[in-house]
Design a protein around this motif. Structure first.
Motif, PDB file in Angstrom:
ATOM      1  N   LEU A 147       0.335  -0.955   0.400  1.00 53.41           N
ATOM      2  CA  LEU A 147       0.309   0.271   0.180  1.00 53.41           C
ATOM      3  C   LEU A 147       0.672   0.943   0.358  1.00 53.41           C
ATOM      4  N   ALA A 148       2.005   1.024   1.062  1.00 53.90           N
ATOM      5  CA  ALA A 148       2.977   2.323   1.008  1.00 53.90           C
ATOM      6  C   ALA A 148       3.278   2.566  -0.600  1.00 53.90           C
ATOM      7  N   ARG A 149       3.892   1.648  -0.709  1.00 55.56           N
ATOM      8  CA  ARG A 149       4.790   1.984  -2.482  1.00 55.56           C
ATOM      9  C   ARG A 149       4.037   2.349  -3.566  1.00 55.56           C
ATOM     10  N   GLY A 150       2.877   1.533  -3.198  1.00 50.05           N
ATOM     11  CA  GLY A 150       1.788   2.014  -4.686  1.00 50.05           C
ATOM     12  C   GLY A 150       1.353   0.693  -5.490  1.00 50.05           C
ATOM     13  N   CYS A 151       0.767  -0.136  -5.049  1.00 50.74           N
ATOM     14  CA  CYS A 151       0.144  -1.283  -6.119  1.00 50.74           C
ATOM     15  C   CYS A 151      -1.199  -1.481  -6.540  1.00 50.74           C
ATOM     16  N   GLY A 152      -0.961  -2.136  -6.929  1.00 57.23           N
ATOM     17  CA  GLY A 152      -3.122  -2.650  -7.439  1.00 57.23           C
ATOM     18  C   GLY A 152      -3.591  -3.610  -6.983  1.00 57.23           C
ATOM     19  N   LEU A 153      -5.029  -3.875  -6.828  1.00 55.66           N
ATOM     20  CA  LEU A 153      -6.042  -4.872  -6.491  1.00 55.66           C
ATOM     21  C   LEU A 153      -4.813  -5.431  -5.654  1.00 55.66           C
ATOM     22  N   ARG A 154      -3.634  -6.532  -7.164  1.00 56.80           N
ATOM     23  CA  ARG A 154      -3.724  -8.190  -6.437  1.00 56.80           C
ATOM     24  C   ARG A 154      -2.382  -8.025  -5.616  1.00 56.80           C
ATOM     25  N   GLY A 155      -1.014  -6.530  -5.926  1.00 56.18           N
ATOM     26  CA  GLY A 155      -0.178  -6.364  -4.494  1.00 56.18           C
ATOM     27  C   GLY A 155      -0.906  -6.384  -3.298  1.00 56.18           C
ATOM     28  N   LEU A 156      -2.012  -5.353  -3.089  1.00 59.63           N
ATOM     29  CA  LEU A 156      -2.685  -5.317  -1.632  1.00 59.63           C
ATOM     30  C   LEU A 156      -3.363  -7.106  -1.136  1.00 59.63           C
ATOM     31  N   SER A 157      -3.278  -8.535  -2.356  1.00 61.36           N
ATOM     32  CA  SER A 157      -4.257  -9.383  -1.755  1.00 61.36           C
ATOM     33  C   SER A 157      -3.033  -9.964  -1.567  1.00 61.36           C
ATOM     34  N   SER A 158      -1.577  -9.660  -1.585  1.00 59.26           N
ATOM     35  CA  SER A 158      -0.561 -10.829  -1.750  1.00 59.26           C
ATOM     36  C   SER A 158       0.102 -11.707  -0.346  1.00 59.26           C
ATOM     37  N   GLN A 240      -9.947 -10.086  -6.107  1.00 58.63           N
ATOM     38  CA  GLN A 240      -9.536 -10.316  -7.650  1.00 58.63           C
ATOM     39  C   GLN A 240      -9.924 -11.870  -8.134  1.00 58.63           C
ATOM     40  N   GLN A 241      -9.687 -13.207  -7.702  1.00 53.93           N
ATOM     41  CA  GLN A 241     -10.036 -14.098  -8.012  1.00 53.93           C
ATOM     42  C   GLN A 241     -10.956 -14.148  -9.023  1.00 53.93           C
ATOM     43  N   ARG A 242     -12.430 -13.392  -8.544  1.00 53.13           N
ATOM     44  CA  ARG A 242     -12.776 -13.105  -9.293  1.00 53.13           C
ATOM     45  C   ARG A 242     -13.133 -12.313 -10.853  1.00 53.13           C
ATOM     46  N   SER A 243     -12.745 -11.420 -10.303  1.00 52.55           N
ATOM     47  CA  SER A 243     -11.766 -10.662 -11.646  1.00 52.55           C
ATOM     48  C   SER A 243     -10.736 -10.988 -12.519  1.00 52.55           C
ATOM     49  N   GLU A 244      -9.945 -11.736 -12.566  1.00 52.49           N
ATOM     50  CA  GLU A 244      -9.165 -12.486 -13.072  1.00 52.49           C
ATOM     51  C   GLU A 244      -9.867 -13.798 -14.172  1.00 52.49           C
ATOM     52  N   GLU A 245     -11.171 -14.026 -13.191  1.00 55.93           N
ATOM     53  CA  GLU A 245     -11.539 -15.606 -14.471  1.00 55.93           C
ATOM     54  C   GLU A 245     -12.252 -14.644 -15.211  1.00 55.93           C
ATOM     55  N   LEU A 246     -12.993 -13.646 -14.135  1.00 53.66           N
ATOM     56  CA  LEU A 246     -13.124 -12.831 -15.764  1.00 53.66           C
ATOM     57  C   LEU A 246     -12.834 -12.827 -16.549  1.00 53.66           C
ATOM     58  N   ALA A 247     -11.743 -11.403 -16.713  1.00 55.31           N
ATOM     59  CA  ALA A 247     -10.751 -11.581 -17.160  1.00 55.31           C
ATOM     60  C   ALA A 247     -10.144 -12.451 -18.172  1.00 55.31           C
ATOM     61  N   LEU A 248      -9.712 -13.766 -17.949  1.00 57.14           N
ATOM     62  CA  LEU A 248      -9.541 -14.311 -18.952  1.00 57.14           C
ATOM     63  C   LEU A 248     -10.427 -14.922 -19.732  1.00 57.14           C
ATOM     64  N   LEU A 249     -12.245 -14.642 -19.291  1.00 60.74           N
ATOM     65  CA  LEU A 249     -13.121 -14.518 -20.533  1.00 60.74           C
ATOM     66  C   LEU A 249     -12.855 -13.687 -21.614  1.00 60.74           C
ATOM     67  N   ALA A 250     -12.822 -12.536 -20.941  1.00 57.04           N
ATOM     68  CA  ALA A 250     -11.836 -11.457 -22.290  1.00 57.04           C
ATOM     69  C   ALA A 250     -11.403 -11.012 -23.350  1.00 57.04           C
TER      70      ALA A 250
END
Length: 351
Positions: A147-158, A240-250
């Motif tokens: 969070l401090a160094r700046g990242c996306g949703l995937r980084g926050l769910s590491s 993030q997992q739900r987003s990635e599953e939908l993103a794979l279809l896109a």
């Protein structure tokens, strides 16, 4: 083998967790445990030894000696003797010469080496599960650090409970619902030997400063903060997992077929249709680019890198290119983004 520890609350909690999520550590499997000799990994070994009679696992240990300390070799030998006395097969490996300097980037280099060797040992053993002793305290630190160094949703769910490591081999972290204070108390209660690394207190490592100076303040202000931050990371992971599953279809709809292979066209995998990609929202474009690059080139650009790449892709900007780590480059014309093999130097911005 006779259980070495009395049944206690931590065993109960981990046992209930495994019953609720049987895919985390399936019964009867061969498990490879990464053991540093510190409190978290020793607690993990002891807990699984006690639960083994109920779950039928076959336990193997691995220890990596980075050579950062003069006493590291002797400690590795003592740890191996402890494991042998309990009938636990253990492999000790020494990092290559020249990797023992505590310089900037040493943490990341050491982590890559450990996971490479763990993957190799898991393949040799036929194990599909590599375990580490990361706790919920580690996950809270990772969330704050990213969070401090700046990242996306995937980084926050590491620091996910499970993630792919190599092919079908998974990296599993069974102790994410335990705190570092709980593993310390467990080791003390059961008089487990510890081989501590003084480097864990070295302020040259950014994570140590976060651990020593930031988290204690948060815990003092809001006791149990580590647990709530861990729960947030779990919710973000699910999102993030739900987003990635939908993103794979896109991605499947945006992928351009790979042209016939030739010496002049060394593309790697299918391309991406630039016009279709540019019609999506900025956040969706970055999510799709992130997944596509990871799947086809094994590359993660990070939040800042993805944002910079996306800003170069509108059709009005014309063709372009970007050097990637691992001897690859990304090239795009008005129609398609494609990956090519190059001899370029690694991208210094790669996280």
């Amino acid at each position: 083998m006779k259980a070495i520890l009395p049944w206690g609350p931590l065993q109960h909690r981990l046992h209930r967790q495994l019953l609720a999520d049987p895919k985390l550590l399936p019964p009867g499997r061969r498990l490879l445990l990464a053991v540093s000799g510190g409190q978290d990994s020793m607690a993990l070994v002891a807990l699984l030894l006690e639960l083994r009679r109920l779950h039928g696992w076959e336990l193997h240990l691995w220890h990596g000696n980075h050579g950062w300390r003069e006493e590291a070799g002797a400690q590795a030998a003592a740890l191996a003797s402890w494991a042998e006395a309990r009938g636990l097969p253990m492999l000790v490996e020494r990092a290559p010469a020249g990797s023992a300097d505590l310089t900037r980037g040493a943490e990341a280099t050491a982590r890559r080496w450990r996971y490479e060797r763990l993957s190799r040992q898991a393949r040799r053993l036929g194990s599909l599960h590599v375990l580490t002793g990361h706790t919920g305290s580690d996950r809270a630190e990772t969330l704050l650090f990213n969070l401090a160094r700046g990242c996306g949703l995937r980084g926050l769910s590491s620091l996910r409970a499970r993630r792919p490591l190599h092919g079908p081999i998974e990296l599993v972290r069974p102790l994410l619902r335990f705190s570092r204070a709980e593993t310390a108390a467990f080791c003390e209660q059961h008089q487990l030997p510890l081989w501590l690394d003084p480097g864990n207190a070295d302020p040259r490592f950014s994570r140590n400063r976060l651990r020593q100076e930031v988290l204690p303040v948060l815990e003092d202000l809001h006791p149990g903060a580590w647990r709530r931050m861990g729960a947030l990371a779990e919710r973000l992971e699910s999102t993030q997992q739900r987003s990635e599953e939908l993103a794979l279809l896109a991605l499947a709809a945006l992928e351009a077929p790979l042209p016939a292979a030739s010496a002049d066209s060394p593309e790697q995998g299918p391309g991406l249709r630039r016009q279709g990609l540019s019609q999506l929202s900025p956040g969706t474009q970055e999510l799709l680019l992130d997944l596509w690059l990871e799947r086809n080139a094994g590359v993660r650009l990070g939040s800042a890198g993805l944002g910079a790449l996306r800003q170069r892709l509108p059709l009005a900007r014309g063709p372009g290119s970007l050097n990637l780590p691992g001897g690859r480059s990304l090239l795009w014309d008005r129609q398609t983004l494609r990956l090519h093999r190059t001899l370029s130097a690694p991208n210094p911005c790669q996280p």
